[in-house]
Design a protein around this motif. Structure first.
Motif, PDB file in Angstrom:
ATOM      1  N   PRO A 161       0.815  -1.226   0.000  1.00 34.21           N
ATOM      2  CA  PRO A 161       0.000   0.000   0.000  1.00 34.21           C
ATOM      3  C   PRO A 161       0.842   1.267   0.000  1.00 34.21           C
ATOM      4  O   PRO A 161       0.416   2.293  -0.536  1.00 34.21           O
ATOM      5  N   LEU A 162       2.038   1.213   0.579  1.00 33.46           N
ATOM      6  CA  LEU A 162       2.910   2.389   0.598  1.00 33.46           C
ATOM      7  C   LEU A 162       3.417   2.700  -0.809  1.00 33.46           C
ATOM      8  O   LEU A 162       3.355   3.851  -1.268  1.00 33.46           O
ATOM      9  N   GLU A 173       4.664  -0.831  14.586  1.00 36.19           N
ATOM     10  CA  GLU A 173       5.197   0.526  14.647  1.00 36.19           C
ATOM     11  C   GLU A 173       6.054   0.875  13.426  1.00 36.19           C
ATOM     12  O   GLU A 173       5.994   2.014  12.930  1.00 36.19           O
ATOM     13  N   PRO A 174       6.882  -0.037  12.874  1.00 38.80           N
ATOM     14  CA  PRO A 174       7.655   0.316  11.686  1.00 38.80           C
ATOM     15  C   PRO A 174       6.795   0.760  10.507  1.00 38.80           C
ATOM     16  O   PRO A 174       7.229   1.593   9.709  1.00 38.80           O
ATOM     17  N   VAL A 175       5.599   0.220  10.377  1.00 38.86           N
ATOM     18  CA  VAL A 175       4.722   0.623   9.286  1.00 38.86           C
ATOM     19  C   VAL A 175       4.267   2.066   9.476  1.00 38.86           C
ATOM     20  O   VAL A 175       4.336   2.887   8.550  1.00 38.86           O
ATOM     21  N   LEU A 217       2.370  10.017   4.341  1.00 37.70           N
ATOM     22  CA  LEU A 217       1.080   9.340   4.218  1.00 37.70           C
ATOM     23  C   LEU A 217       0.352   9.356   5.554  1.00 37.70           C
ATOM     24  O   LEU A 217       0.987   9.401   6.611  1.00 37.70           O
ATOM     25  N   PRO A 218      -0.975   9.321   5.542  1.00 35.36           N
ATOM     26  CA  PRO A 218      -1.718   9.257   6.809  1.00 35.36           C
ATOM     27  C   PRO A 218      -1.415   7.970   7.553  1.00 35.36           C
ATOM     28  O   PRO A 218      -0.945   6.982   6.950  1.00 35.36           O
ATOM     29  N   PRO A 219      -1.678   7.922   8.865  1.00 39.05           N
ATOM     30  CA  PRO A 219      -1.300   6.749   9.671  1.00 39.05           C
ATOM     31  C   PRO A 219      -1.895   5.441   9.171  1.00 39.05           C
ATOM     32  O   PRO A 219      -1.274   4.389   9.256  1.00 39.05           O
ATOM     33  N   GLY A 220      -3.112   5.489   8.648  1.00 35.79           N
ATOM     34  CA  GLY A 220      -3.755   4.267   8.189  1.00 35.79           C
ATOM     35  C   GLY A 220      -4.281   3.430   9.340  1.00 35.79           C
ATOM     36  O   GLY A 220      -4.056   3.723  10.514  1.00 35.79           O
ATOM     37  N   GLU A 248      -7.751  -4.270   9.613  1.00 38.30           N
ATOM     38  CA  GLU A 248      -8.404  -3.589   8.502  1.00 38.30           C
ATOM     39  C   GLU A 248      -7.408  -3.016   7.505  1.00 38.30           C
ATOM     40  O   GLU A 248      -7.676  -2.970   6.298  1.00 38.30           O
ATOM     41  N   GLY A 249      -6.250  -2.584   8.002  1.00 32.30           N
ATOM     42  CA  GLY A 249      -5.286  -1.945   7.126  1.00 32.30           C
ATOM     43  C   GLY A 249      -4.638  -2.864   6.106  1.00 32.30           C
ATOM     44  O   GLY A 249      -3.990  -2.392   5.167  1.00 32.30           O
TER      45      GLY A 249
END
Length: 422
Positions: A115-116, A177-179, A188-191, A197-198
């Motif tokens: 997604p990134l 946390e690394p994500v 990018l927003p935190p997601g 769900e992410g």
């Protein structure tokens, strides 16, 4: 023609479905590349699929690594916190380079960089799940490896099980946390939680397992397409049964087949020795798939390093396996009853689903010894309902159109107006 990047991490059970998907998409005229561990380059390129290496590196035949990764309680945490997420930045950089000019990324539950990279490149992405556990449904709650006793709460209904899933989200959030840190650095927003769900694409979620294992639930993402298993069963050019195996099968009654898939087999412990002893207790012929050469095996037991499951399983009296989803799919398609000896990750949940389906019994990994294994197999073989239900399941799975359904879903997504997603 679209340019599609498929990416996955793990053992052959995690590689084969995407090889099947890649070959299917290529046959439909698309340009496909598979991005994964460098170890698989030769296998993937031998199929005519473009390859890109994506870290983490490592040897999937490393016994010490596999022992830690397949630990009953801590295996999932070890894989995430010590193998995959420490090199997330490197994974992202590799995938970003591989995806230049691509129209679509297709990810696996462990490919957190997908997604990134899609957001940075401004292209859509699709997520996929190889087994039902990844939906973490409150309506169809999974067996969670670290806390298997929670499975007893499933009878209390979705409200209680939703609380269990929420507890799980909070428990694993620090692991990811690394994500969040890399998302912040990329602007990018935190997601959402990338393990819950992410992990699901807002555009398309491919459920790449049989509907026999799980039906669509109210809390599945609405963009989910339930496709079915994607089968690929070639290894080093082998597809047919070796002459030695064919001769053994022709020489007597259908054997028991014992196997540990592609990951647990690297560190099998005493599984094959106990399996051979169990077969002898029962007076049954047996094939040990993945076993190292063993001295003193009787003529009734054959040990082989590899056999195509799709060729061997239909000729078995019963299949004893670890419950990995690739092995599960092949065993279901073969229509043979099973004894499942789950190790870790999704395997206990897969085993529970097979038991509920009426095609299998299960025996705990740490209880797997010749005597209890023989007793479980005796009950499995003596009750004709297991064979009947397994045969019905086999007909169902063979009718499913997993590859065509997945390819069509991807093509529908590519036909939609392009939009940037994060």
């Amino acid at each position: 023609m679209a340019h599609i990047i498929l990416t996955t991490f793990g053992s052959l059970g995690d590689i084969h479905p995407y090889l099947a998907l890649g070959l299917g998409l290529q046959e439909r005229g698309h340009r496909v590349a598979l991005a994964t561990h460098g170890f698989y380059r030769d296998k993937i390129e031998a199929e005519g699929i473009e390859f890109f290496p994506v870290r983490p590196d490592g040897d999937p035949n490393d016994r010490e690594m596999i022992a830690l990764a397949m630990d009953v309680k801590n295996g999932p945490e070890h894989v995430l916190r010590n193998i995959v997420l420490p090199v997330l930045r490197e994974s992202y950089e590799d995938l970003l380079a591989a995806s230049q000019g691509a129209d679509l990324l297709v990810g696996h539950p462990l490919t957190f960089a997908v997604p990134l990279a899609a957001a940075v490149l401004g292209i859509p992405w699709a997520s996929s799940l190889l087994s039902p556990i990844g939906f973490f449904s409150a309506y169809d709650p999974p067996v969670l490896t670290p806390l298997p006793w929670l499975a007893h709460l499933r009878v209390l209904g979705p409200w209680v099980n939703r609380q269990v899933m929420d507890f799980g989200r909070r428990t694993v959030l620090p692991w990811t946390e690394p994500v969040r840190r890399l998302r912040q650095e990329l602007g990018l927003p935190p997601g959402e939680n990338p393990l819950f769900e992410g992990q699901h694409s807002p555009s398309l979620v491919l459920a790449l397992f049989s509907s026999l294992l799980a039906q669509r639930q109210p809390d599945w993402p609405p963009q989910t397409v339930a496709a079915g298993h994607l089968f690929y069963d070639r290894h080093e050019g082998a597809g047919e049964l070796p002459a030695e195996v064919e001769a053994f099968l022709a020489a007597g009654e259908a054997p028991l087949v014992f196997t540990l898939g592609s990951a647990a087999v690297i560190n099998p412990g005493t599984f094959f020795a106990e399996s051979a002893a169990a077969a002898q207790k029962l007076g049954r012929r047996a094939v040990l798939v993945g076993a190292e050469p063993q001295e003193g095996l009787p003529a009734s037991i054959l040990a082989v390093p590899y056999v195509a499951y799709s060729r061997l399983f239909p000729r078995a009296a019963a299949i004893v396996h670890q419950g990995g989803i690739g092995t599960v799919g092949q065993a279901l398609a073969a229509g043979r009853p099973m004894l499942v000896v789950p190790f870790s990750h999704d395997q206990p949940d897969n085993a529970a689903r097979l038991v509920r389906l009426g095609v299998a019994r299960t025996l705990g990994r740490h209880r797997y010894r010749a005597a209890p294994a023989a007793a479980a197999l005796r009950r499995l073989l003596a009750d004709p309902r297991y064979a009947e239900r397994a045969a019905e399941a086999g007909e169902h799975v063979r009718r499913e159109t997993g590859l065509a359904t997945a390819c069509e879903a991807i093509e529908r997504l590519l036909g939609a107006p392009r939009r940037i997603v994060d």
